[in-house]
Design an enzyme around this catalytic site. Structure first.
Site, PDB file in Angstrom:
ATOM      1  N   GLY A 254     107.957  19.927  61.822  1.00  0.00           N
ATOM      2  CA  GLY A 254     107.097  19.134  60.991  1.00  0.00           C
ATOM      3  C   GLY A 254     106.785  19.760  59.923  1.00  0.00           C
ATOM      4  N   GLU A 255     107.358  20.856  59.392  1.00  0.00           N
ATOM      5  CA  GLU A 255     107.176  21.421  58.345  1.00  0.00           C
ATOM      6  C   GLU A 255     107.887  21.123  57.259  1.00  0.00           C
ATOM      7  OE1 GLU A 255     108.020  24.098  60.923  1.00  0.00           O
ATOM      8  OE2 GLU A 255     106.396  25.722  60.881  1.00  0.00           O
TER       9      GLU A 255
ATOM     10  N   ASP B  45     111.777  30.153  72.042  1.00  0.00           N
ATOM     11  CA  ASP B  45     111.271  29.343  70.717  1.00  0.00           C
ATOM     12  C   ASP B  45     111.845  27.801  71.006  1.00  0.00           C
ATOM     13  OD1 ASP B  45     109.532  28.795  68.830  1.00  0.00           O
ATOM     14  OD2 ASP B  45     110.508  29.930  67.318  1.00  0.00           O
TER      15      ASP B  45
HETATM   16 ZN    ZN Z   1     106.503  31.094  65.820  1.00  0.00          ZN
END
Ligand code: ZN
Length: 382
Positions: A72-73, A288
């Protein structure tokens, strides 16, 4: 209806240390027997998995997965999807630790817990962290301590961002408060209360954590800083932090852009730290998974976006062995016992009587994933 027992027969077992050919009997979600030869009693409901010629290792423990989606960045169009069961079960990870990231506005802990429980309901194990990048922390109940004490599957805090333009630039005292609340909540609930720290690319790196340690009685073991392989300068800060009793986490998902910008490939980073004599009991790998991996052109325009893959965890272990000369026994703790111990999950990440019945069967040589057993049942492959 009760589930049948499972007998995994004749695998070459790494517990994660190599212990030779073993039969492993699984019942009620636990390992109930492990010996060179096990003969099930007549009339018992036992399903046999022939594993001769294969390697058995503990199901992997992944310290950071954006289970409910991340990113979402780059605007709403760059939000990433959550982790589906089909992808999760085929990754080799059987224990997922889920966290929010930058976005704690449109993402919530309630949604994260629901996504964890969806995986758990299908036989995998998933836990959640409270908080997000931002300080003061957002939580489920209003406090880190209450979340840890009252919500069974919240086991820690994170990822709290330091040294990153997307973080909130927390001060030393603020960080100390979070870790202390997490510690006390963890003590009360019998959990680790570990704080996962997202370390960005600002030069300060782990500096804030050293400052907290200098000024407050917060043990270094309360923190688990991740993305330590973001660039060589940050990786070079690992030995000093480990020397103070801390731990570090290496991120396995990557992209050509991240590698071009100086990221140290995860397998190489682990090989370098171990070659320097640092203990694998304080170094973990995490995927991640489901984070956004944006791809920018030379002018900084967003060209597209990839999504970080939980499968990168097992691929990195294979790469350690096939390309960096590490033994499987040397690399495995970074994805099994080490993260399990850091998160206080003492029945995870090991093959032993009484441990949770999560294991993988791998092909010798390539270490390709051939079967996944989780919570005592064959969930993928065969
Ligand atoms: Zn991170």
């Amino acid at each position: 209806m009760s589930e049948p027992m499972l007998l995994v027969r004749g695998a070459d077992v790494f517990d994660p240390a190599p212990i030779g050919r073993q039969d492993i009997l699984l019942a009620g979600g636990r390992i109930v027997a492990m010996a060179p030869r096990i003969s099930p009693g007549v009339g018992l409901p036992v399903r046999i998995v022939q594993a001769a010629g294969r390697i058995a290792v503990p199901g992997l423990v992944d310290s950071l997965v954006h289970i409910s989606g991340g990113g979402g960045e780059g605007g709403f169009a760059t939000r990433t999807p959550g982790l589906g069961f089909a992808q999760a079960v085929a990754s080799g990870v059987t224990t997922f630790i889920g966290a929010l990231g930058t976005d704690d506005v449109t993402r919530s802990h309630a949604d994260l817990l629901a996504c964890c429980r969806a995986l758990s309901g299908q036989g995998l194990s998933a836990y959640a962290l409270t908080g997000s990048y931002r300080v003061p922390v957002r939580t489920l109940t209003g406090s880190v301590r209450d979340d840890l004490v009252l919500v069974t599957d919240i086991i820690g805090v994170g990822e709290i961002a330091i040294a990153d333009h997307r973080g909130s630039q927390p001060g030393v005292d603020e960080l100390a408060r979070i870790a202390s609340d997490a510690r006390v909540g963890g003590l009360l609930a019998g959990k680790s209360g570990t704080v996962l720290v997202h370390v960005g690319d600002a030069p300060d790196g782990l500096g804030r954590l050293h400052e907290v340690t200098d000024r407050h009685p917060v043990p270094t073991t309360q923190w688990h800083p991740t993305h330590i392989n973001r660039h060589a300068e940050l990786l070079a800060q690992a030995p000093a932090w480990l020397a103070r009793g801390g731990s570090v986490d290496i991120t396995t998902s990557t992209s050509p852009e991240l590698l071009a910008s100086g990221e140290v490939p995860a397998a190489r980073a682990l090989a370098e730290l171990l070659a320097a004599g640092l203990p694998v009991s304080r170094i973990s790998l995490s995927s991640d998974g489901q984070a956004s991996l944006p791809n920018f052109d030379a002018q900084g325009r967003l060209l597209g976006m990839a999504v970080a893959d939980v499968g990168s965890l097992l691929h990195t272990v294979a790469e350690c062995v096939t390309r960096h000369g590490l033994s499987l026994a040397a690399a495995l703790p970074a994805v099994t016992t080490t993260p399990a111990d850091i998160w206080g999950l003492n029945r995870k990440g090991r093959l032993a009587v009484g441990a949770d019945a999560d294991l993988l069967l791998l092909a010798p040589g390539t270490l390709a994933l051939e079967a996944v057993v989780a919570s005592g049942q064959l969930r993928w492959g065969g």
